[in-house]
Enzyme design. Structure first.
Site, PDB file in Angstrom:
ATOM      1  N   HIS A 136     -13.108 -20.656   5.831  1.00  0.00           N
ATOM      2  CA  HIS A 136     -14.334 -20.086   6.401  1.00  0.00           C
ATOM      3  C   HIS A 136     -14.902 -21.015   7.475  1.00  0.00           C
ATOM      4  O   HIS A 136     -15.290 -20.573   8.559  1.00  0.00           O
ATOM      5  CB  HIS A 136     -15.421 -19.913   5.326  1.00  0.00           C
ATOM      6  CG  HIS A 136     -15.135 -18.889   4.287  1.00  0.00           C
ATOM      7  ND1 HIS A 136     -15.207 -19.172   2.946  1.00  0.00           N
ATOM      8  CD2 HIS A 136     -14.794 -17.583   4.378  1.00  0.00           C
ATOM      9  CE1 HIS A 136     -14.937 -18.085   2.248  1.00  0.00           C
ATOM     10  NE2 HIS A 136     -14.673 -17.105   3.094  1.00  0.00           N
ATOM     11  N   LYS A 154     -21.846  -6.856  -8.280  1.00  0.00           N
ATOM     12  CA  LYS A 154     -20.903  -7.920  -8.597  1.00  0.00           C
ATOM     13  C   LYS A 154     -21.666  -9.227  -8.798  1.00  0.00           C
ATOM     14  O   LYS A 154     -22.475  -9.612  -7.946  1.00  0.00           O
ATOM     15  CB  LYS A 154     -19.913  -8.048  -7.440  1.00  0.00           C
ATOM     16  CG  LYS A 154     -18.754  -8.956  -7.686  1.00  0.00           C
ATOM     17  CD  LYS A 154     -17.795  -8.864  -6.494  1.00  0.00           C
ATOM     18  CE  LYS A 154     -16.796  -9.977  -6.510  1.00  0.00           C
ATOM     19  NZ  LYS A 154     -15.965  -9.975  -5.321  1.00  0.00           N
ATOM     20  N   ARG A 179      -6.094 -13.599   7.762  1.00  0.00           N
ATOM     21  CA  ARG A 179      -5.083 -14.472   7.155  1.00  0.00           C
ATOM     22  C   ARG A 179      -3.689 -13.870   7.257  1.00  0.00           C
ATOM     23  O   ARG A 179      -2.710 -14.584   7.409  1.00  0.00           O
ATOM     24  CB  ARG A 179      -5.417 -14.719   5.688  1.00  0.00           C
ATOM     25  CG  ARG A 179      -6.714 -15.486   5.486  1.00  0.00           C
ATOM     26  CD  ARG A 179      -7.085 -15.488   4.042  1.00  0.00           C
ATOM     27  NE  ARG A 179      -7.441 -14.120   3.644  1.00  0.00           N
ATOM     28  CZ  ARG A 179      -8.079 -13.795   2.536  1.00  0.00           C
ATOM     29  NH1 ARG A 179      -8.399 -14.729   1.682  1.00  0.00           N
ATOM     30  NH2 ARG A 179      -8.370 -12.550   2.271  1.00  0.00           N
ATOM     31  N   SER A 237     -11.831 -17.564  -1.520  1.00  0.00           N
ATOM     32  CA  SER A 237     -12.793 -18.077  -2.494  1.00  0.00           C
ATOM     33  C   SER A 237     -12.334 -17.791  -3.915  1.00  0.00           C
ATOM     34  O   SER A 237     -12.480 -18.632  -4.811  1.00  0.00           O
ATOM     35  CB  SER A 237     -14.177 -17.458  -2.249  1.00  0.00           C
ATOM     36  OG  SER A 237     -14.686 -17.853  -1.003  1.00  0.00           O
TER      37      SER A 237
END
Length: 178
Positions: free
Chosen positions: A36, A60, A109, A146
């Protein structure tokens, strides 16, 4: 810029205030990783102001409360000098419109990221005209997320090279509490 135009879109005339080039980097950042940070630092070199929009997802439960995520991001980006960190809930395009931010920057990514992010980018431009810019992730962080960091840390793996030191300390302390 039209063919006969002499000034780029962000240029100003002598009578105008300078127009700040702004971009937003959205995410949950639970926690922020070196991947990040790489994207944020690269965006900070290209834009006058980089807004970090920390996503609030009420359905969440994150590992870190939103306030702690914001504090960690502020701490690890303080050396950049042009980063603003805020929480948001709702549509990212609304966040952008409220702050006059014309672009979103997203790190990619892998091809699988592109498939999802392309749909989001097309929706965002269709809803509000906000552009999305894709930045390829540094290969050193192409596997990093993460979720993966948290999982490795929970099993006692060394993540010191994957997150900034303040995040490592916070994550270690959080996992000891559990």
């Amino acid at each position: 810029m039209s063919p006969g135009s002499r000034n780029p879109p962000h240029a100003r005339t002598e009578s105008e205030e300078p127009v700040l080039r702004r971009v937003v980097c959205p995410g949950s950042f639970d926690p922020i990783t070196n991947g990040h940070l790489d994207i944020i630092a690269r965006a900070s070199r290209l834009y006058d102001v980089v807004h970090i929009a920390v996503m609030i997802n009420r359905s969440k439960q994150g590992l870190f409360p939103i306030e702690q995520r914001i504090a960690l991001i502020e701490q690890v980006t303080s050396d950049l000098g042009n980063v603003k960190v805020e929480a948001f809930h709702g549509l990212l395009v609304d966040f952008c419109k409220q702050r006059d931010i014309p672009a979103i920057v997203k790190g990619l990514r892998a091809v699988s990221d592109f498939d999802y992010e392309l749909q989001m980018a097309q929706m965002n431009i269709g809803l509000s005209g906000v552009e999305t810019l894709f930045v390829p992730t540094n290969p050193a962080y192409s596997f990093l997320s993460s979720s993966l960091v948290k999982e490795v840390a929970q099993w006692g793996g060394d993540i010191s090279h994957l997150v900034p030191a303040p995040v490592l300390d916070a994550l270690t302390a959080k996992l000891k509490q559990q």
